[in-house]
Every structure is written in structure tokens, then in C-alpha cells.
Design a protein around this motif. Structure first.
Motif, PDB file in Angstrom:
ATOM      1  N   ASP A  21      17.168  -9.125 -35.442  1.00 48.00           N
ATOM      2  CA  ASP A  21      15.940  -8.339 -35.305  1.00 48.00           C
ATOM      3  C   ASP A  21      14.764  -9.160 -35.810  1.00 48.00           C
ATOM      4  N   GLN A  22      13.623  -9.040 -35.110  1.00 48.76           N
ATOM      5  CA  GLN A  22      12.431  -9.790 -35.496  1.00 48.76           C
ATOM      6  C   GLN A  22      11.208  -9.028 -35.010  1.00 48.76           C
ATOM      7  N   PHE A  23      10.310  -8.709 -35.936  1.00 50.55           N
ATOM      8  CA  PHE A  23       9.086  -7.996 -35.583  1.00 50.55           C
ATOM      9  C   PHE A  23       7.887  -8.603 -36.277  1.00 50.55           C
ATOM     10  N   ALA A  24       6.790  -8.668 -35.552  1.00 48.88           N
ATOM     11  CA  ALA A  24       5.495  -9.011 -36.128  1.00 48.88           C
ATOM     12  C   ALA A  24       4.743  -7.709 -36.320  1.00 48.88           C
ATOM     13  N   VAL A  25       4.068  -7.583 -37.451  1.00 44.38           N
ATOM     14  CA  VAL A  25       3.260  -6.398 -37.730  1.00 44.38           C
ATOM     15  C   VAL A  25       1.810  -6.859 -37.883  1.00 44.38           C
ATOM     16  N   TYR A  26       0.928  -6.180 -37.174  1.00 41.63           N
ATOM     17  CA  TYR A  26      -0.508  -6.483 -37.165  1.00 41.63           C
ATOM     18  C   TYR A  26      -1.254  -5.288 -37.737  1.00 41.63           C
ATOM     19  N   VAL A  27      -2.154  -5.542 -38.672  1.00 41.58           N
ATOM     20  CA  VAL A  27      -2.894  -4.463 -39.323  1.00 41.58           C
ATOM     21  C   VAL A  27      -4.379  -4.777 -39.295  1.00 41.58           C
ATOM     22  N   LYS A  28      -5.158  -3.754 -38.964  1.00 41.98           N
ATOM     23  CA  LYS A  28      -6.615  -3.853 -39.058  1.00 41.98           C
ATOM     24  C   LYS A  28      -7.053  -2.831 -40.097  1.00 41.98           C
ATOM     25  N   LEU A  29      -7.710  -3.334 -41.146  1.00 45.50           N
ATOM     26  CA  LEU A  29      -8.172  -2.457 -42.219  1.00 45.50           C
ATOM     27  C   LEU A  29      -9.627  -2.082 -42.024  1.00 45.50           C
ATOM     28  N   ALA A  30      -9.949  -0.852 -42.392  1.00 43.00           N
ATOM     29  CA  ALA A  30     -11.342  -0.405 -42.402  1.00 43.00           C
ATOM     30  C   ALA A  30     -12.010  -0.974 -43.654  1.00 43.00           C
ATOM     31  N   GLU A  31     -13.310  -0.840 -43.746  1.00 39.27           N
ATOM     32  CA  GLU A  31     -14.043  -1.354 -44.907  1.00 39.27           C
ATOM     33  C   GLU A  31     -13.547  -0.763 -46.216  1.00 39.27           C
ATOM     34  N   ASP A  32     -13.092   0.491 -46.175  1.00 35.14           N
ATOM     35  CA  ASP A  32     -12.615   1.144 -47.406  1.00 35.14           C
ATOM     36  C   ASP A  32     -11.144   0.842 -47.698  1.00 35.14           C
ATOM     37  N   GLY A  33     -10.515  -0.025 -46.887  1.00 37.83           N
ATOM     38  CA  GLY A  33      -9.118  -0.398 -47.132  1.00 37.83           C
ATOM     39  C   GLY A  33      -8.100   0.483 -46.439  1.00 37.83           C
ATOM     40  N   ALA A  71      12.800   1.917 -33.556  1.00 37.79           N
ATOM     41  CA  ALA A  71      12.364   3.294 -33.803  1.00 37.79           C
ATOM     42  C   ALA A  71      11.710   3.413 -35.178  1.00 37.79           C
ATOM     43  N   SER A  72      12.263   2.734 -36.162  1.00 35.88           N
ATOM     44  CA  SER A  72      11.688   2.758 -37.504  1.00 35.88           C
ATOM     45  C   SER A  72      10.286   2.158 -37.493  1.00 35.88           C
ATOM     46  N   ALA A  73      10.114   1.043 -36.810  1.00 38.73           N
ATOM     47  CA  ALA A  73       8.792   0.404 -36.708  1.00 38.73           C
ATOM     48  C   ALA A  73       7.806   1.319 -35.989  1.00 38.73           C
ATOM     49  N   SER A  74       8.254   1.957 -34.931  1.00 41.34           N
ATOM     50  CA  SER A  74       7.403   2.862 -34.170  1.00 41.34           C
ATOM     51  C   SER A  74       6.936   4.036 -35.032  1.00 41.34           C
ATOM     52  N   LEU A  75       7.874   4.664 -35.720  1.00 45.13           N
ATOM     53  CA  LEU A  75       7.533   5.802 -36.577  1.00 45.13           C
ATOM     54  C   LEU A  75       6.701   5.357 -37.779  1.00 45.13           C
ATOM     55  N   MET A  76       6.977   4.174 -38.289  1.00 43.91           N
ATOM     56  CA  MET A  76       6.180   3.655 -39.394  1.00 43.91           C
ATOM     57  C   MET A  76       4.719   3.561 -38.981  1.00 43.91           C
ATOM     58  N   THR A  77       4.460   2.961 -37.814  1.00 42.87           N
ATOM     59  CA  THR A  77       3.073   2.759 -37.389  1.00 42.87           C
ATOM     60  C   THR A  77       2.349   4.093 -37.202  1.00 42.87           C
ATOM     61  N   THR A  78       3.023   5.078 -36.647  1.00 42.36           N
ATOM     62  CA  THR A  78       2.365   6.371 -36.440  1.00 42.36           C
ATOM     63  C   THR A  78       2.118   7.097 -37.759  1.00 42.36           C
ATOM     64  N   ASN A  79       2.947   6.818 -38.748  1.00 40.31           N
ATOM     65  CA  ASN A  79       2.804   7.505 -40.036  1.00 40.31           C
ATOM     66  C   ASN A  79       1.814   6.850 -40.989  1.00 40.31           C
ATOM     67  N   VAL A  80       1.552   5.555 -40.850  1.00 40.94           N
ATOM     68  CA  VAL A  80       0.629   4.904 -41.785  1.00 40.94           C
ATOM     69  C   VAL A  80      -0.776   4.740 -41.218  1.00 40.94           C
ATOM     70  N   LYS A  81      -0.920   4.867 -39.923  1.00 45.32           N
ATOM     71  CA  LYS A  81      -2.256   4.714 -39.317  1.00 45.32           C
ATOM     72  C   LYS A  81      -3.186   5.786 -39.881  1.00 45.32           C
ATOM     73  N   GLY A  82      -4.347   5.327 -40.367  1.00 45.89           N
ATOM     74  CA  GLY A  82      -5.333   6.241 -40.923  1.00 45.89           C
ATOM     75  C   GLY A  82      -5.145   6.521 -42.405  1.00 45.89           C
ATOM     76  N   LYS A  83      -4.118   5.951 -43.005  1.00 44.87           N
ATOM     77  CA  LYS A  83      -3.847   6.185 -44.430  1.00 44.87           C
ATOM     78  C   LYS A  83      -4.359   5.023 -45.276  1.00 44.87           C
ATOM     79  N   PRO A  84      -4.728   5.332 -46.521  1.00 48.06           N
ATOM     80  CA  PRO A  84      -5.059   4.252 -47.451  1.00 48.06           C
ATOM     81  C   PRO A  84      -3.815   3.386 -47.690  1.00 48.06           C
ATOM     82  N   GLN A  85      -4.038   2.126 -48.028  1.00 51.87           N
ATOM     83  CA  GLN A  85      -2.925   1.208 -48.261  1.00 51.87           C
ATOM     84  C   GLN A  85      -1.957   1.744 -49.315  1.00 51.87           C
TER      85      GLN A  85
END
Length: 151
Positions: free
Chosen positions: A41-53, A70-84
Motif C-alpha cells: 500500500d502507498q498513498f500520498a496525502v496533500y493538505v491545504k491549510l487556511a490562514e488560521d491553520g 476506504a480509511s483514507a477516503s473516510l479520513m479526508t471527509t472527516n478532517v476537512k474543515g477541522k483545525p489541525q
């Protein structure tokens, strides 16, 4: 329990077949590559942060088994819009859940739909599959390593 197992299988299959946020994210300011050498298994994860982190946008690309995708897919939907900090807390709780250190039914947590992966703890060889994307996200956010491994 049979209903839970059926739901687990449906969610895994759905997110494997049609992963959410499966993309190279243009304009990403954080990136990491995660590898599980035991299964390939091999995945690249790309993140764009807002000014507030806050995690403004997130994407992933790569290949892996149904559980890791599936874990990566659900992870992305669950962390998008959340603080780090919240994203990291989810990652920690997820890791504890799939290793049997946290029971999402009886212990306080923020996992929500991610608790569907609780059954992974019964298959120790699959824990690394389920957590690969989460380790990769952590590496991307900290910026300490461009590449991480489950080994």
C-alpha cells in the motif's frame, strides 16, 4: 453483530470503489508519502491549510487494499474543515480504536462514522492498512518527514 459487519463491509466497499477526495490537490502546502512495505500500500496525502491553520482542503492519491483506501477516503471527509489539533486527535483515537486500546461504544471519543473500523482490531495484520493514511496525514501536518513507513 451481523448487521454491524454488513454495514462495515458496505462502507469499505463503497469507499474503495468511489473514494472521496481521491486527487492530487493543486495548491497543497503540505504533503507526505506513506508506504506499507509488507503489503505494498502507498498513498500520498496533500493538505491545504487556511490562514488560521484549519484543514481547508485535503486529497490523497495512490494504491492500496480496500481497507487502506476506504480509511483514507473516510479520513479526508472527516478532517476537512477541522483545525489541525482536532484532526490529530481523531488520528490518535482512530489508532487506539483499531489496536483495541479504545472502545468507541463505551469510552468518550470523537470518531463518529470512523468507528465502523473498530472490527479491524480483530485482524492485526490489517491495522497497518487502516492506519497508513492517518500516519501519512500526521507526517504531512508536522512537515518533519516527506515519507513515512508503517515499519
Amino acid at each position: 453483530m451481523a448487521e454491524y459487519n454488513e454495514l462495515y463491509q458496505q462502507v469499505i466497499l463503497e469507499h474503495n470503489k468511489k473514494p472521496r477526495n481521491f486527487q492530487v490537490l493543486e495548491g497543497a502546502d503540505h504533503y507526505a508519502l506513506g508506504k506499507n512495505p509488507l503489503c505494498g500500500d502507498q498513498f500520498a496525502v496533500y493538505v491545504k491549510l487556511a490562514e488560521d491553520g484549519t484543514i481547508e482542503d485535503i486529497g490523497f492519491q495512490g494504491q492500496g487494499c480496500a481497507i487502506s483506501k476506504a480509511s483514507a477516503s473516510l479520513m479526508t471527509t472527516n478532517v476537512k474543515g477541522k483545525p489541525q489539533a482536532e484532526a490529530r486527535q481523531l488520528g490518535s483515537e482512530f489508532q487506539k480504536m483499531v489496536t483495541g486500546e479504545l472502545n468507541p461504544k463505551t469510552e468518550e471519543n470523537h470518531l463518529g462514522k470512523l468507528s465502523i473500523f473498530e472490527g479491524v482490531k480483530e485482524y492485526p495484520a490489517r491495522v497497518k492498512c487502516a492506519t497508513l493514511a492517518w500516519h501519512t496525514l500526521e507526517a504531512a501536518l508536522t512537515g518533519q518527514a516527506q515519507e513515512v513507513s508503517t515499519e
